[in-house]
Design a protein around this motif. Structure first.
Motif, PDB file in Angstrom:
ATOM      1  N   ASP A  29       0.658  -1.252  -0.038  1.00 29.69           N
ATOM      2  CA  ASP A  29       0.057   0.030   0.037  1.00 29.69           C
ATOM      3  C   ASP A  29       0.722   1.444  -0.005  1.00 29.69           C
ATOM      4  OD1 ASP A  29      -2.744  -1.065   0.414  1.00 29.69           O
ATOM      5  OD2 ASP A  29      -1.956  -1.742   2.213  1.00 29.69           O
ATOM      6  N   ARG A  46      -0.582  13.695   3.780  1.00 33.71           N
ATOM      7  CA  ARG A  46      -1.592  12.876   3.437  1.00 33.71           C
ATOM      8  C   ARG A  46      -1.364  11.698   3.525  1.00 33.71           C
ATOM      9  NH1 ARG A  46      -6.189  11.401   2.995  1.00 33.71           N
ATOM     10  NH2 ARG A  46      -7.779  11.462   1.225  1.00 33.71           N
ATOM     11  N   PHE A  48      -3.047   7.719   3.842  1.00 35.49           N
ATOM     12  CA  PHE A  48      -3.999   6.867   2.941  1.00 35.49           C
ATOM     13  C   PHE A  48      -4.539   5.684   3.800  1.00 35.49           C
ATOM     14  CE2 PHE A  48      -1.575   9.450  -0.185  1.00 35.49           C
ATOM     15  CZ  PHE A  48      -2.613  10.071  -0.878  1.00 35.49           C
ATOM     16  N   PRO A  49      -5.802   5.269   3.600  1.00 38.24           N
ATOM     17  CA  PRO A  49      -5.875   3.971   4.273  1.00 38.24           C
ATOM     18  C   PRO A  49      -5.426   2.531   3.730  1.00 38.24           C
ATOM     19  CG  PRO A  49      -7.546   4.764   2.845  1.00 38.24           C
ATOM     20  CD  PRO A  49      -6.549   5.672   2.673  1.00 38.24           C
ATOM     21  N   ASP A  51      -5.185  -0.621   1.948  1.00 36.31           N
ATOM     22  CA  ASP A  51      -6.216  -1.263   0.742  1.00 36.31           C
ATOM     23  C   ASP A  51      -5.969  -2.697   0.691  1.00 36.31           C
ATOM     24  OD1 ASP A  51      -8.050  -1.132  -1.233  1.00 36.31           O
ATOM     25  OD2 ASP A  51      -6.615  -0.826  -2.723  1.00 36.31           O
ATOM     26  N   LYS A  72      -6.450   4.563  10.469  1.00 28.40           N
ATOM     27  CA  LYS A  72      -7.714   4.294  10.647  1.00 28.40           C
ATOM     28  C   LYS A  72      -8.533   5.314  10.277  1.00 28.40           C
ATOM     29  CE  LYS A  72      -7.284   0.104  12.339  1.00 28.40           C
ATOM     30  NZ  LYS A  72      -7.648  -1.162  11.632  1.00 28.40           N
ATOM     31  N   LYS A  73      -9.826   5.116   9.510  1.00 33.71           N
ATOM     32  CA  LYS A  73     -10.699   6.268   9.297  1.00 33.71           C
ATOM     33  C   LYS A  73     -10.222   7.099   8.203  1.00 33.71           C
ATOM     34  CE  LYS A  73     -13.284   5.981  13.454  1.00 33.71           C
ATOM     35  NZ  LYS A  73     -13.763   6.450  14.768  1.00 33.71           N
ATOM     36  N   LYS A  74      -9.181   7.075   7.490  1.00 28.75           N
ATOM     37  CA  LYS A  74      -8.551   7.605   6.320  1.00 28.75           C
ATOM     38  C   LYS A  74      -9.300   7.186   5.293  1.00 28.75           C
ATOM     39  CE  LYS A  74      -5.761   9.860   8.976  1.00 28.75           C
ATOM     40  NZ  LYS A  74      -5.821  11.387   9.223  1.00 28.75           N
ATOM     41  N   SER A  75      -9.622   8.194   4.241  1.00 22.74           N
ATOM     42  CA  SER A  75     -10.371   7.701   3.098  1.00 22.74           C
ATOM     43  C   SER A  75      -9.553   8.274   1.735  1.00 22.74           C
ATOM     44  CB  SER A  75     -11.762   8.296   3.116  1.00 22.74           C
ATOM     45  OG  SER A  75     -11.786   9.832   3.070  1.00 22.74           O
ATOM     46  N   ILE A  76      -9.682   7.541   0.909  1.00 22.98           N
ATOM     47  CA  ILE A  76      -9.022   8.187  -0.573  1.00 22.98           C
ATOM     48  C   ILE A  76     -10.121   9.013  -1.160  1.00 22.98           C
ATOM     49  CG2 ILE A  76      -8.168   7.300  -2.608  1.00 22.98           C
ATOM     50  CD1 ILE A  76      -7.072   4.709  -1.350  1.00 22.98           C
ATOM     51  N   LEU A  77      -9.838  10.378  -1.188  1.00 21.32           N
ATOM     52  CA  LEU A  77     -10.672  11.249  -1.973  1.00 21.32           C
ATOM     53  C   LEU A  77      -9.819  11.554  -2.811  1.00 21.32           C
ATOM     54  CD1 LEU A  77     -11.819  13.485   1.075  1.00 21.32           C
ATOM     55  CD2 LEU A  77     -13.221  11.588  -0.178  1.00 21.32           C
ATOM     56  N   SER A  81      -7.788  15.253  -3.354  1.00 15.03           N
ATOM     57  CA  SER A  81      -6.511  15.022  -2.952  1.00 15.03           C
ATOM     58  C   SER A  81      -5.584  15.639  -4.192  1.00 15.03           C
ATOM     59  CB  SER A  81      -6.074  13.766  -2.551  1.00 15.03           C
ATOM     60  OG  SER A  81      -6.871  13.464  -1.563  1.00 15.03           O
TER      61      SER A  81
END
Length: 90
Positions: A29, A46, A48-49, A51, A72-77, A81
């Protein structure tokens, strides 16, 4: 040209740091991207979660300091981004 004669202004570059939990993109990852702008000393990070893996191995945390709990609780935007990074770099 000798390296000691090259003059580089801090406004001419950024430093990019990429942290992963391995070298194989199909198995590991992307954990974080950081950009440092020497001219204004801004640092942007930044995380990242995970994957492809369920946890960051201890030996990776020992190298880059990133723990599973940090992600934890990170999201890919991705689109947001990328726009953010482009604005910062311009």
């Amino acid at each position: 040209m000798a390296l000691d004669k090259i003059s580089v202004s801090p406004s001419d570059y950024v430093v990019l740091d990429v942290e992963t939990n391995g070298l194989r993109s199909k198995d590991h990852d992307l954990l974080s991207l950081s950009i440092y702008k020497p001219d204004d000393e801004k640092e942007l990070d930044r995380l990242f979660p995970l994957d492809l893996n369920s946890a960051v191995p201890r030996e990776i945390t020992a190298i880059n300091g990133i723990k599973t709990s940090d992600l934890k609780k990170k999201s890919i935007l991705l689109k947001k981004s990328l726009m953010f990074w482009l604005l910062i770099l311009s």
